[in-house]
Scaffold this motif. Structure first.
Motif, PDB file in Angstrom:
ATOM      1  N   CYS A  56       0.816  -1.221   0.000  1.00 26.07           N
ATOM      2  CA  CYS A  56       0.000   0.000   0.000  1.00 26.07           C
ATOM      3  C   CYS A  56       0.846   1.266   0.000  1.00 26.07           C
ATOM      4  O   CYS A  56       0.374   2.320  -0.429  1.00 26.07           O
ATOM      5  CB  CYS A  56      -0.927   0.030   1.220  1.00 26.07           C
ATOM      6  SG  CYS A  56      -2.417  -0.936   1.000  1.00 26.07           S
ATOM      7  N   ARG A  57       2.073   1.177   0.465  1.00 22.41           N
ATOM      8  CA  ARG A  57       2.921   2.374   0.507  1.00 22.41           C
ATOM      9  C   ARG A  57       3.179   2.939  -0.883  1.00 22.41           C
ATOM     10  O   ARG A  57       3.533   4.099  -1.037  1.00 22.41           O
ATOM     11  CB  ARG A  57       4.255   2.059   1.187  1.00 22.41           C
ATOM     12  CG  ARG A  57       4.105   1.637   2.642  1.00 22.41           C
ATOM     13  CD  ARG A  57       5.418   1.183   3.199  1.00 22.41           C
ATOM     14  NE  ARG A  57       5.891   0.006   2.476  1.00 22.41           N
ATOM     15  CZ  ARG A  57       7.052  -0.605   2.694  1.00 22.41           C
ATOM     16  NH1 ARG A  57       7.884  -0.131   3.620  1.00 22.41           N
ATOM     17  NH2 ARG A  57       7.402  -1.663   2.014  1.00 22.41           N
ATOM     18  N   SER A  60      -3.164   7.235  -0.468  1.00 26.00           N
ATOM     19  CA  SER A  60      -4.458   6.997   0.163  1.00 26.00           C
ATOM     20  C   SER A  60      -4.677   8.042   1.235  1.00 26.00           C
ATOM     21  O   SER A  60      -3.728   8.689   1.697  1.00 26.00           O
ATOM     22  CB  SER A  60      -4.515   5.595   0.774  1.00 26.00           C
ATOM     23  OG  SER A  60      -3.704   5.515   1.925  1.00 26.00           O
ATOM     24  N   THR A 115      -5.345   7.518   4.215  1.00 31.50           N
ATOM     25  CA  THR A 115      -4.818   7.053   5.503  1.00 31.50           C
ATOM     26  C   THR A 115      -3.301   6.918   5.519  1.00 31.50           C
ATOM     27  O   THR A 115      -2.734   6.565   6.546  1.00 31.50           O
ATOM     28  CB  THR A 115      -5.424   5.684   5.856  1.00 31.50           C
ATOM     29  OG1 THR A 115      -5.063   4.742   4.843  1.00 31.50           O
ATOM     30  CG2 THR A 115      -6.932   5.751   5.982  1.00 31.50           C
ATOM     31  N   CYS A 122      -1.542   4.575   4.262  1.00 36.72           N
ATOM     32  CA  CYS A 122      -1.414   3.180   4.682  1.00 36.72           C
ATOM     33  C   CYS A 122       0.009   2.665   4.462  1.00 36.72           C
ATOM     34  O   CYS A 122       0.625   2.910   3.429  1.00 36.72           O
ATOM     35  CB  CYS A 122      -2.403   2.333   3.901  1.00 36.72           C
ATOM     36  SG  CYS A 122      -2.476   0.627   4.445  1.00 36.72           S
ATOM     37  N   SER A 123       0.517   1.945   5.439  1.00 31.21           N
ATOM     38  CA  SER A 123       1.874   1.403   5.353  1.00 31.21           C
ATOM     39  C   SER A 123       1.895  -0.120   5.331  1.00 31.21           C
ATOM     40  O   SER A 123       2.929  -0.734   5.560  1.00 31.21           O
ATOM     41  CB  SER A 123       2.706   1.914   6.528  1.00 31.21           C
ATOM     42  OG  SER A 123       2.193   1.412   7.747  1.00 31.21           O
ATOM     43  N   VAL A 124       0.763  -0.728   5.023  1.00 33.55           N
ATOM     44  CA  VAL A 124       0.667  -2.187   5.029  1.00 33.55           C
ATOM     45  C   VAL A 124       1.250  -2.775   3.741  1.00 33.55           C
ATOM     46  O   VAL A 124       0.992  -2.282   2.648  1.00 33.55           O
ATOM     47  CB  VAL A 124      -0.805  -2.626   5.185  1.00 33.55           C
ATOM     48  CG1 VAL A 124      -0.973  -4.116   4.941  1.00 33.55           C
ATOM     49  CG2 VAL A 124      -1.310  -2.263   6.569  1.00 33.55           C
ATOM     50  N   HIS A 170      -8.116  -6.587   3.115  1.00 38.59           N
ATOM     51  CA  HIS A 170      -7.527  -5.315   3.522  1.00 38.59           C
ATOM     52  C   HIS A 170      -8.178  -4.150   2.775  1.00 38.59           C
ATOM     53  O   HIS A 170      -8.543  -3.135   3.380  1.00 38.59           O
ATOM     54  CB  HIS A 170      -6.017  -5.333   3.268  1.00 38.59           C
ATOM     55  CG  HIS A 170      -5.356  -4.030   3.559  1.00 38.59           C
ATOM     56  ND1 HIS A 170      -5.113  -3.578   4.838  1.00 38.59           N
ATOM     57  CD2 HIS A 170      -4.896  -3.059   2.724  1.00 38.59           C
ATOM     58  CE1 HIS A 170      -4.539  -2.395   4.788  1.00 38.59           C
ATOM     59  NE2 HIS A 170      -4.392  -2.057   3.510  1.00 38.59           N
ATOM     60  N   VAL A 190     -10.136  -1.752   5.320  1.00 41.28           N
ATOM     61  CA  VAL A 190      -9.361  -0.556   5.658  1.00 41.28           C
ATOM     62  C   VAL A 190      -9.645   0.605   4.704  1.00 41.28           C
ATOM     63  O   VAL A 190      -9.777   1.745   5.139  1.00 41.28           O
ATOM     64  CB  VAL A 190      -7.847  -0.876   5.673  1.00 41.28           C
ATOM     65  CG1 VAL A 190      -7.024   0.385   5.887  1.00 41.28           C
ATOM     66  CG2 VAL A 190      -7.545  -1.907   6.746  1.00 41.28           C
ATOM     67  N   HIS A 191      -9.748   0.310   3.423  1.00 40.91           N
ATOM     68  CA  HIS A 191      -9.860   1.376   2.436  1.00 40.91           C
ATOM     69  C   HIS A 191     -11.282   1.591   1.917  1.00 40.91           C
ATOM     70  O   HIS A 191     -11.512   2.471   1.086  1.00 40.91           O
ATOM     71  CB  HIS A 191      -8.900   1.120   1.275  1.00 40.91           C
ATOM     72  CG  HIS A 191      -7.463   1.128   1.699  1.00 40.91           C
ATOM     73  ND1 HIS A 191      -6.816   2.274   2.099  1.00 40.91           N
ATOM     74  CD2 HIS A 191      -6.562   0.117   1.817  1.00 40.91           C
ATOM     75  CE1 HIS A 191      -5.567   1.970   2.434  1.00 40.91           C
ATOM     76  NE2 HIS A 191      -5.389   0.671   2.273  1.00 40.91           N
TER      77      HIS A 191
END
Length: 66
Positions: free
Chosen positions: A8-9, A13, A15, A17-19, A36, A40-41
């Motif tokens: 995701c980095r 986004s 958020t 997101c760093s996942v 995810h 999350v999104h």
């Protein structure tokens, strides 16, 4: 079999997101990525989402830093 990941980095986004998710096969990676993306999104679990996510898979493992 080559390990694959989605990170995701690499995508902007709201958020920040760093996942990053990795798996040994496409089915496991897709299941985790869809879960995810939905939880999350806020995406909707559709065939189109599955297709889009599969196109973002990369071989190997996620780098420590982007």
């Amino acid at each position: 079999m080559t390990r694959k990941y989605i990170d995701c980095r690499e995508y902007k986004s709201d958020t920040n997101c760093s996942v990053a998710i990795a798996a040994d096969n496409d089915d496991e990676l897709l299941a985790a990525a869809v879960q995810h993306a939905v939880s999350v999104h806020g995406h909707t679990d559709t065939p189109e989402l599955h297709t889009q996510l599969k196109q973002l898979f990369k071989e190997g493992t996620p780098p420590l830093k982007i």
